[in-house]
Motif scaffolding. Structure first.
Motif, PDB file in Angstrom:
ATOM      1  N   SER A  76      -3.170   1.342  10.752  1.00 61.82           N
ATOM      2  CA  SER A  76      -2.238   0.889   9.705  1.00 61.82           C
ATOM      3  C   SER A  76      -2.944  -0.025   8.712  1.00 61.82           C
ATOM      4  O   SER A  76      -3.954  -0.660   9.028  1.00 61.82           O
ATOM      5  N   ILE A  77      -2.379  -0.037   7.511  1.00 61.79           N
ATOM      6  CA  ILE A  77      -2.858  -0.960   6.474  1.00 61.79           C
ATOM      7  C   ILE A  77      -1.991  -2.208   6.569  1.00 61.79           C
ATOM      8  O   ILE A  77      -0.760  -2.119   6.584  1.00 61.79           O
ATOM      9  N   GLU A  78      -2.623  -3.363   6.649  1.00 60.71           N
ATOM     10  CA  GLU A  78      -1.873  -4.608   6.789  1.00 60.71           C
ATOM     11  C   GLU A  78      -1.413  -5.087   5.406  1.00 60.71           C
ATOM     12  O   GLU A  78      -2.213  -5.533   4.580  1.00 60.71           O
ATOM     13  N   TRP A  79      -0.126  -4.964   5.193  1.00 61.98           N
ATOM     14  CA  TRP A  79       0.482  -5.322   3.901  1.00 61.98           C
ATOM     15  C   TRP A  79       0.128  -6.761   3.500  1.00 61.98           C
ATOM     16  O   TRP A  79      -0.223  -7.043   2.344  1.00 61.98           O
ATOM     17  N   SER A  80       0.179  -7.673   4.478  1.00 63.18           N
ATOM     18  CA  SER A  80      -0.039  -9.087   4.138  1.00 63.18           C
ATOM     19  C   SER A  80      -1.486  -9.382   3.726  1.00 63.18           C
ATOM     20  O   SER A  80      -1.762 -10.399   3.100  1.00 63.18           O
ATOM     21  N   ARG A  81      -2.402  -8.506   4.091  1.00 67.21           N
ATOM     22  CA  ARG A  81      -3.787  -8.693   3.624  1.00 67.21           C
ATOM     23  C   ARG A  81      -3.907  -8.226   2.177  1.00 67.21           C
ATOM     24  O   ARG A  81      -4.548  -8.870   1.359  1.00 67.21           O
ATOM     25  N   VAL A  82      -3.296  -7.061   1.922  1.00 65.15           N
ATOM     26  CA  VAL A  82      -3.442  -6.460   0.598  1.00 65.15           C
ATOM     27  C   VAL A  82      -2.644  -7.250  -0.443  1.00 65.15           C
ATOM     28  O   VAL A  82      -3.080  -7.418  -1.578  1.00 65.15           O
ATOM     29  N   GLU A  83      -1.472  -7.744  -0.031  1.00 63.09           N
ATOM     30  CA  GLU A  83      -0.614  -8.484  -0.965  1.00 63.09           C
ATOM     31  C   GLU A  83      -0.171  -9.798  -0.304  1.00 63.09           C
ATOM     32  O   GLU A  83       0.961  -9.926   0.156  1.00 63.09           O
ATOM     33  N   PRO A  84      -1.063 -10.783  -0.243  1.00 62.92           N
ATOM     34  CA  PRO A  84      -0.751 -12.011   0.497  1.00 62.92           C
ATOM     35  C   PRO A  84       0.349 -12.852  -0.153  1.00 62.92           C
ATOM     36  O   PRO A  84       0.963 -13.688   0.507  1.00 62.92           O
TER      37      PRO A  84
END
Ligand code: IFM
Length: 442
Positions: A76-84
């Motif tokens: 999975s792509i970690e949303w919070s990394r990409v859009e903190p």
């Protein structure tokens, strides 16, 4: 060359699955990280911390999968990394996942990419999480970004992982963030997550026009459903039967029907029913993602209404190991006519003593489901690595590779299960000697 007990269809996908927060390490900007800091939330006081350090070690982990004959990998792509923070995109994180997909490609592992696997950016949680309808818009924005960025590298998208599990654990049972005990909220959240899947599918089809793997499809979309078998604990007792029936309706049937009918219809006694027509749901799935683990015996009027069958074999988490249920779940999953991709299946077994037999038996049941007409297109084992098992911390060891969490480098050790699955994947078949070695009575 050993005799073959069962051949799998040509082009069958073999691999393992992970999720970002459970393996990457250092995911500090999401709701789970915060939750883990609260005393008493996670078994043994564990925190995800550095997890498996997969964020740095992904390539050597993929090398393990490649040498084990895997040809696909779910992550999975970690949303919070990409859009903190809302609208602030972290370029390093974006390019990290490009590197990850490039590594998968080099190792000929087809990426199956989950866009929401339980964690939310902290800023989303602060705005009311999935109870807030605006989260659907924010998630669609994130999906659009992923489709534009990664559409040239990814075709197989898994929009949401286990909407029903997230809704009930987090909003009804109060065991996951935001730890609410409110059935009305649980139903709303479940409906919002299912609707978010439909919107995500539309966005992906609009934005991802590149056929990355050359199979003639730019997108292959599904979501992952945990199809637990629910049976009355005392079949002669009508109230147990009633409860098992109700739970099956809301937890399994309603979720599986939604993408076929375009209607989300959720109800449980004592809570406000939700009925929503979402036309975009119809046709939103190209495949059905099945996660199967166990069956629960359901009891009315019991402090714990879900119990493992007495005397049955159990995993380290106390879940019954019941391979025939895998076949049943596959048959149910196939009823809607979609191809079925096993997006998760596995056992918490730190010693790897029960897993080999359970794994091979389960795969024989998968073969039986194919004989019964289910179009099963792949099997992704949960998990490649031991990892952070949410509120159970590090006590649920699901890995084909053991991870030593006491060591700063997190060394991996191959299990016998990894070896058996590798031999099956390499052969695209279940050889008799593998089954015999696993201890399956033939
Ligand atoms: O670890 C989880 C995963 O995140 C979602 N499906 C079930 C697995 C085992 O509990």
């Amino acid at each position: 060359m050993s005799e073959v007990l069962r051949r799998l269809p040509e082009g069958f996908l073999w691999g393992a699955a992970t999720s970002a927060h459970q393996v990457e390490g250092g995911n500090r900007a999401n709701d789970w990280w915060r939750f883990e800091q609260q005393p008493g939330r996670i078994h043994g006081g564990d925190v995800s911390g550095d997890a498996c350090r997969h964020y740095e070690r992904y390539d050597s982990d993929f090398a393990l999968a490649e040498s084990d004959g895997h040809n696909a990998h779910r992550l999975s792509i970690e949303w919070s990394r990409v859009e903190p923070a809302h609208g602030r995109i972290d370029d390093d994180a974006v390019s990290h996942y490009h590197d990850v997909f490039a590594a998968l490609r080099r190792r000929r592992l087809l990426p199956v990419v989950t866009l929401h696997h339980f964690t939310n950016p902290a800023w989303i949680a602060d705005q009311g999480g999935w109870e807030n309808r605006e989260t659907l818009d924010r998630f669609s924005d994130f999906v659009r970004l992923c489709a534009r960025e990664y559409g040239g590298e990814v075709d197989w998208w898994c929009t949401i992982n286990e909407p029903e599990v997230l809704a009930f654990r987090a909003y009804s049972e109060g065991l996951w963030p935001p730890a609410k005990r409110d059935d009305n909220a649980a139903l709303e959240v479940m409906a919002n997550l299912i609707e978010a899947h439909a919107r995500a599918a539309a966005v992906l089809r609009e934005e991802d026009r590149v056929d990355a793997d050359g199979d003639g499809h730019a997108t292959r979309i599904g979501f992952a459903k945990n199809l637990v078998q629910l049976e009355p604990s005392r079949p002669w007792f009508p109230l147990d039967r009633l409860r098992a029936h109700f739970e099956n309706e809301k937890f399994n049937e309603a979720v599986m029907d939604a993408p076929l009918t375009g209607t989300i219809a959720l109800s449980i006694p004592g809570a406000r029913a939700v009925r929503r027509s979402v036309p975009a749901l119809r046709g939103s799935c190209d495949w059905f993602g099945l996660n199967y683990y166990t069956r629960w015996k359901v009891k009315m009027f019991a402090p714990d209404p879900h119990v493992a069958r007495a005397g049955g074999e159990r995993s380290d988490l106390g879940w019954e190991i019941w391979p025939p249920g895998f076949e049943q779940s596959l048959v149910r999953a196939g009823r809607g006519g979609l191809p079925v991709l096993v997006t998760e299946h596995g056992f918490a077994d730190a010693t790897d003593r029960t897993r080999p037999r359970a794994l091979v038996k389960s795969l024989l049941h998968l073969g039986c489901a194919i004989d019964r007409g289910v179009n099963v297109i792949g099997y992704l084992h949960w998990s490649l690595l031991d990892n952070f098992e949410w509120a159970d911390g590090y006590r649920g060891r699901f890995g084909l590779y053991r991870v030593d969490f006491g060591h700063p480098d997190r060394p991996r050790t191959r299990t016998r299960s990894a070896d058996l699955l590798a031999r099956i994947a390499h052969a695209n078949a279940i050889p008799r000697d593998v089954a015999a070695e696993a201890g399956v009575a033939l």
